[in-house]
Design a protein around this motif. Structure first.
Motif, PDB file in Angstrom:
ATOM      1  N   LEU A   1       1.264  -1.027  -0.071  1.00 39.26           N
ATOM      2  CA  LEU A   1      -0.073   0.407   0.327  1.00 39.26           C
ATOM      3  C   LEU A   1       0.484   1.112  -0.292  1.00 39.26           C
ATOM      4  O   LEU A   1       1.789   1.385   1.079  1.00 39.26           O
ATOM      5  N   ASP A   2       0.661   2.359  -1.221  1.00 38.29           N
ATOM      6  CA  ASP A   2       1.533   3.252  -1.496  1.00 38.29           C
ATOM      7  C   ASP A   2       0.412   4.819  -1.027  1.00 38.29           C
ATOM      8  O   ASP A   2      -0.207   4.300  -2.195  1.00 38.29           O
ATOM      9  N   LEU A   3       0.770   5.331  -0.160  1.00 42.03           N
ATOM     10  CA  LEU A   3      -0.818   6.288   0.193  1.00 42.03           C
ATOM     11  C   LEU A   3      -0.327   7.541  -0.586  1.00 42.03           C
ATOM     12  O   LEU A   3      -1.110   8.473  -0.974  1.00 42.03           O
ATOM     13  N   ALA A   4       1.338   7.095  -1.442  1.00 41.21           N
ATOM     14  CA  ALA A   4       1.569   8.579  -2.136  1.00 41.21           C
ATOM     15  C   ALA A   4       0.957   7.837  -3.854  1.00 41.21           C
ATOM     16  O   ALA A   4       1.199   8.329  -4.157  1.00 41.21           O
ATOM     17  N   SER A   5       0.244   7.373  -3.490  1.00 34.81           N
ATOM     18  CA  SER A   5      -0.345   6.658  -5.225  1.00 34.81           C
ATOM     19  C   SER A   5      -1.838   6.305  -5.734  1.00 34.81           C
ATOM     20  O   SER A   5      -1.891   5.087  -4.179  1.00 34.81           O
ATOM     21  N   LEU A   6      -3.064   7.371  -5.459  1.00 38.90           N
ATOM     22  CA  LEU A   6      -4.261   6.601  -5.833  1.00 38.90           C
ATOM     23  C   LEU A   6      -3.796   5.443  -6.301  1.00 38.90           C
ATOM     24  O   LEU A   6      -5.132   4.487  -6.067  1.00 38.90           O
ATOM     25  N   ARG A   7      -3.460   4.802  -6.964  1.00 38.61           N
ATOM     26  CA  ARG A   7      -4.171   3.319  -8.121  1.00 38.61           C
ATOM     27  C   ARG A   7      -3.064   2.572  -7.050  1.00 38.61           C
ATOM     28  O   ARG A   7      -4.174   1.562  -6.890  1.00 38.61           O
ATOM     29  N   SER A   8      -2.380   2.590  -6.472  1.00 40.53           N
ATOM     30  CA  SER A   8      -2.084   2.018  -4.879  1.00 40.53           C
ATOM     31  C   SER A   8      -3.359   1.836  -4.141  1.00 40.53           C
ATOM     32  O   SER A   8      -2.998   0.759  -4.125  1.00 40.53           O
ATOM     33  N   VAL A   9      -3.620   3.368  -3.864  1.00 44.42           N
ATOM     34  CA  VAL A   9      -4.464   2.612  -2.830  1.00 44.42           C
ATOM     35  C   VAL A   9      -5.295   1.727  -3.905  1.00 44.42           C
ATOM     36  O   VAL A   9      -6.188   1.121  -3.075  1.00 44.42           O
ATOM     37  N   ARG A  10      -6.372   2.344  -4.377  1.00 48.51           N
ATOM     38  CA  ARG A  10      -7.212   1.808  -5.367  1.00 48.51           C
ATOM     39  C   ARG A  10      -7.164   0.600  -4.982  1.00 48.51           C
ATOM     40  O   ARG A  10      -8.034  -0.576  -4.843  1.00 48.51           O
ATOM     41  N   ALA A  11      -5.817  -0.498  -6.013  1.00 52.66           N
ATOM     42  CA  ALA A  11      -5.117  -1.505  -5.731  1.00 52.66           C
ATOM     43  C   ALA A  11      -5.381  -2.357  -4.691  1.00 52.66           C
ATOM     44  O   ALA A  11      -6.171  -4.029  -4.671  1.00 52.66           O
ATOM     45  N   PHE A  12      -5.153  -2.130  -3.714  1.00 55.08           N
ATOM     46  CA  PHE A  12      -4.514  -2.479  -2.664  1.00 55.08           C
ATOM     47  C   PHE A  12      -6.667  -2.945  -1.540  1.00 55.08           C
ATOM     48  O   PHE A  12      -6.379  -3.499  -1.474  1.00 55.08           O
ATOM     49  N   CYS A  13      -7.273  -1.469  -2.297  1.00 60.61           N
ATOM     50  CA  CYS A  13      -8.487  -1.853  -1.677  1.00 60.61           C
ATOM     51  C   CYS A  13      -9.834  -3.293  -2.209  1.00 60.61           C
ATOM     52  O   CYS A  13     -10.200  -3.652  -1.895  1.00 60.61           O
ATOM     53  N   GLN A  14      -9.120  -3.052  -3.850  1.00 57.75           N
ATOM     54  CA  GLN A  14      -9.914  -4.001  -4.553  1.00 57.75           C
ATOM     55  C   GLN A  14      -9.404  -5.228  -3.548  1.00 57.75           C
ATOM     56  O   GLN A  14     -10.084  -7.090  -3.706  1.00 57.75           O
TER      57      GLN A  14
ATOM     58  N   THR B   1       3.458  13.634  -4.849  1.00 58.99           N
ATOM     59  CA  THR B   1       2.318  12.282  -5.003  1.00 58.99           C
ATOM     60  C   THR B   1       3.023  12.078  -6.468  1.00 58.99           C
ATOM     61  O   THR B   1       2.788  12.445  -7.142  1.00 58.99           O
ATOM     62  N   GLU B   2       2.715  10.772  -6.657  1.00 58.12           N
ATOM     63  CA  GLU B   2       2.288   9.512  -8.485  1.00 58.12           C
ATOM     64  C   GLU B   2       1.372  10.845  -9.144  1.00 58.12           C
ATOM     65  O   GLU B   2       1.599  10.929  -9.972  1.00 58.12           O
ATOM     66  N   ASP B   3      -0.243  11.299  -8.035  1.00 58.66           N
ATOM     67  CA  ASP B   3      -1.211  12.296  -8.907  1.00 58.66           C
ATOM     68  C   ASP B   3      -0.817  13.790  -8.757  1.00 58.66           C
ATOM     69  O   ASP B   3      -1.998  14.051  -8.877  1.00 58.66           O
ATOM     70  N   GLY B   4       0.333  13.726  -8.166  1.00 65.07           N
ATOM     71  CA  GLY B   4       0.445  15.680  -8.029  1.00 65.07           C
ATOM     72  C   GLY B   4       0.017  16.170  -7.244  1.00 65.07           C
ATOM     73  O   GLY B   4      -0.018  17.451  -6.887  1.00 65.07           O
ATOM     74  N   PHE B   5      -0.279  16.021  -5.805  1.00 62.43           N
ATOM     75  CA  PHE B   5      -0.654  16.469  -4.521  1.00 62.43           C
ATOM     76  C   PHE B   5       0.828  16.984  -3.531  1.00 62.43           C
ATOM     77  O   PHE B   5       1.497  16.123  -3.322  1.00 62.43           O
ATOM     78  N   GLU B   6       0.933  17.485  -2.769  1.00 56.91           N
ATOM     79  CA  GLU B   6       1.761  17.805  -2.288  1.00 56.91           C
ATOM     80  C   GLU B   6       2.128  17.061  -1.683  1.00 56.91           C
ATOM     81  O   GLU B   6       1.100  16.223  -0.480  1.00 56.91           O
ATOM     82  N   MET B   7       3.152  15.981  -0.638  1.00 57.11           N
ATOM     83  CA  MET B   7       3.338  14.946   0.044  1.00 57.11           C
ATOM     84  C   MET B   7       2.841  14.789   0.966  1.00 57.11           C
ATOM     85  O   MET B   7       1.748  13.781   1.169  1.00 57.11           O
ATOM     86  N   GLN B   8       3.182  15.563   2.000  1.00 61.27           N
ATOM     87  CA  GLN B   8       2.463  15.555   2.712  1.00 61.27           C
ATOM     88  C   GLN B   8       0.433  16.016   3.869  1.00 61.27           C
ATOM     89  O   GLN B   8       0.774  14.528   3.567  1.00 61.27           O
ATOM     90  N   PHE B   9       0.405  16.177   2.363  1.00 60.68           N
ATOM     91  CA  PHE B   9      -1.470  16.465   2.482  1.00 60.68           C
ATOM     92  C   PHE B   9      -1.626  14.927   1.256  1.00 60.68           C
ATOM     93  O   PHE B   9      -2.766  14.513   1.868  1.00 60.68           O
ATOM     94  N   GLY B  10      -1.076  14.988   0.301  1.00 62.52           N
ATOM     95  CA  GLY B  10      -1.482  13.975  -0.105  1.00 62.52           C
ATOM     96  C   GLY B  10      -1.514  12.578   0.869  1.00 62.52           C
ATOM     97  O   GLY B  10      -1.898  11.452   0.633  1.00 62.52           O
ATOM     98  N   VAL B  11      -0.273  12.156   1.262  1.00 60.39           N
ATOM     99  CA  VAL B  11       0.215  10.935   1.990  1.00 60.39           C
ATOM    100  C   VAL B  11      -0.943  10.596   2.985  1.00 60.39           C
ATOM    101  O   VAL B  11      -1.981  10.449   3.565  1.00 60.39           O
ATOM    102  N   ASN B  12      -0.831  12.137   4.142  1.00 53.04           N
ATOM    103  CA  ASN B  12      -1.185  12.527   5.943  1.00 53.04           C
ATOM    104  C   ASN B  12      -3.084  12.238   5.779  1.00 53.04           C
ATOM    105  O   ASN B  12      -3.962  12.036   6.017  1.00 53.04           O
ATOM    106  N   HIS B  13      -3.207  12.659   4.532  1.00 53.01           N
ATOM    107  CA  HIS B  13      -4.210  13.218   4.521  1.00 53.01           C
ATOM    108  C   HIS B  13      -5.010  12.481   3.379  1.00 53.01           C
ATOM    109  O   HIS B  13      -6.533  11.692   3.810  1.00 53.01           O
TER     110      HIS B  13
END
Ligand SMILES: NC(=O)C1=CN([C@@H]2O[C@H](COP(=O)(O)OP(=O)(O)OC[C@H]3O[C@@H](n4cnc5c(N)ncnc54)[C@H](OP(=O)(O)O)[C@@H]3O)[C@@H](O)[C@H]2O)C=CC1
Ligand SMILES: CC1=C(/C=C/C(C)=C/C=C/C(C)=C/C=O)C(C)(C)CCC1
Length: 336
Positions: free
Chosen positions: A114-127, A153-165
């Protein structure tokens, strides 16, 4: 002069002895649940993000000891498997529950990517979770990144906001169905007292206009609290609770992006060793919220040292919480 020097030396020596005594002779961690509670989490599946290190690792160890089946959601499978191997050995040595065909999952540890810096990874993990896991009793949003240089992040969000939130926002939303069907179930969110120095500036959530690493960390931790409160409101009547905590200051790997000059590092190590909590001490509130019967049905609250604490008004602002929720839905692409 000589008297003053001797007095200063004596004071320093006394202080050092006191600190050493506190560490070595003081009571070891006041464990929330002693051995009499070792089956408290039997039959329960717990997902912990960032469980290979620090607070997440200590939380995993303790919930395993209490008989949970623990899923470690980690971005680096090598580091996660290494931590899992150590946790299994520690559990065996402590005479904890032996996982096996007849154990009902007690003491079982599962590693998933699970890489929280990648929405693709979050989706794959949840699937994968939804395909493989019949139930989820506790979700612990623990992973975090602290004061890193400006990164996206992979999706272009600032890393701390992207991962933590945002990563945790998507993760939680995609697992809500499973949590609801496993109710009574719990969500535990690890925030920080540093939320006090943050603000949700909706005009620049990606910090493209200016980046201050301390402010961005604080903002992400304020977002954790607003998210918890808005989610608690949305979950009323479902028997799924969500609470948020601060762990205190804990000696973990979180400070990896803080650069301390080599010569001063031993001093920092000494100070952190003397004054910071150990990971097991810091993890007590996460463990409490995940497992204690005392907080059954409690939702939307903020805890420290296993007790409810007051929040600043900015963390209780319902309109900011709703607006953050709506914008987060758009950012992670789950707008219905
Ligand atoms: N330590 C402290 O004093 C305090 C900690 N906290 C909070 O506690 C939580 C746990 O931190 P702590 O144990 O201290 O720090 P650690 O750095 O020891 O652990 C953080 C965990 O988060 C993981 N992580 C980081 N980025 C990602 C990502 N993109 N995807 C998945 N996992 C990720 C790390 O993985 P990896 O090992 O691969 O980097 C690690 O497992 C954080 O939310 C932090 O903000 C709050 C207040 C104080
Ligand atoms: C332990 C330690 C360090 C400090 C880490 C710090 C200070 C982390 C603070 C985290 C906080 C307070 C997070 C709150 O949310 C150093 C100096 C990097 C290196 C020596 C070991």
């Amino acid at each position: 002069m000589a008297v003053a020097t001797v007095a200063a030396l004596l004071a320093a020596l006394g202080g050092a002895l006191w600190l050493a005594a506190r560490r070595f002779l003081g009571p070891s961690v006041q464990r929330l649940h002693g051995s009499e509670h070792s089956s408290l989490m039997h039959g329960k599946t717990v997902l912990i993000t960032g469980a290979n290190s620090g607070l997440g690792r200590a939380t995993a160890a303790e919930l395993l000891r209490l008989g949970a089946r623990v899923i470690m959601g980690c971005r680096d499978l090598e580091r996660a498997e290494e931590a899992a191997g150590q946790l299994r050995r520690e559990l065996r040595q402590a005479g904890g529950p032996e996982p096996g065909p007849s154990s009902g999952g007690a003491g079982e540890l599962v590693v998933k990517h699970l890489d929280l810096a990648s929405l693709r990874s979050v989706r794959a993990f949840c699937q994968e979770m939804l395909q493989e896991e019949p139930r989820l009793d506790v979700l612990i949003n623990n992973a975090g990144i602290f004061q890193c240089p400006y990164m996206k992040t992979e999706d272009g969000f600032e890393m701390q906001f992207g991962v933590n939130h945002l990563g945790h926002f998507l993760l939680t939303n995609l697992l809500l169905g499973l949590l609801k069907s496993s109710a009574p179930s719990r969500i535990v969110v690890v925030s920080s007292k540093l939320y006090k120095y943050g603000d949700i500036n909706f005009e620049d959530l990606n910090s493209e206009q200016s980046y201050n690493k301390s402010f961005c960390y604080s903002r992400s931790k304020l977002a954790n609290i607003l998210f918890t409160r808005e989610l608690a409101r949305r979950l009323e009547g479902t028997n799924v609770t969500v609470n948020v905590l601060h762990p205190g200051i804990v000696r973990t790997n979180l400070g990896r992006h803080i650069h301390i000059p080599l010569l001063v590092k031993p001093l920092f190590n000494l100070v952190s060793w003397a004054f910071f909590k150990t990971p097991l001490e810091g993890a007590q509130t996460s463990i409490y919220l995940a497992s204690s019967p005392e907080v059954e049905g409690v939702s939307g609250k903020y805890f420290g040292d296993c007790k409810e604490e007051e929040l600043l008004p900015k963390a209780m602002d319902e309109s900011v919480a709703r607006k953050l929720w709506d914008i987060s839905e758009v950012m992670v692409g789950i707008l219905k």
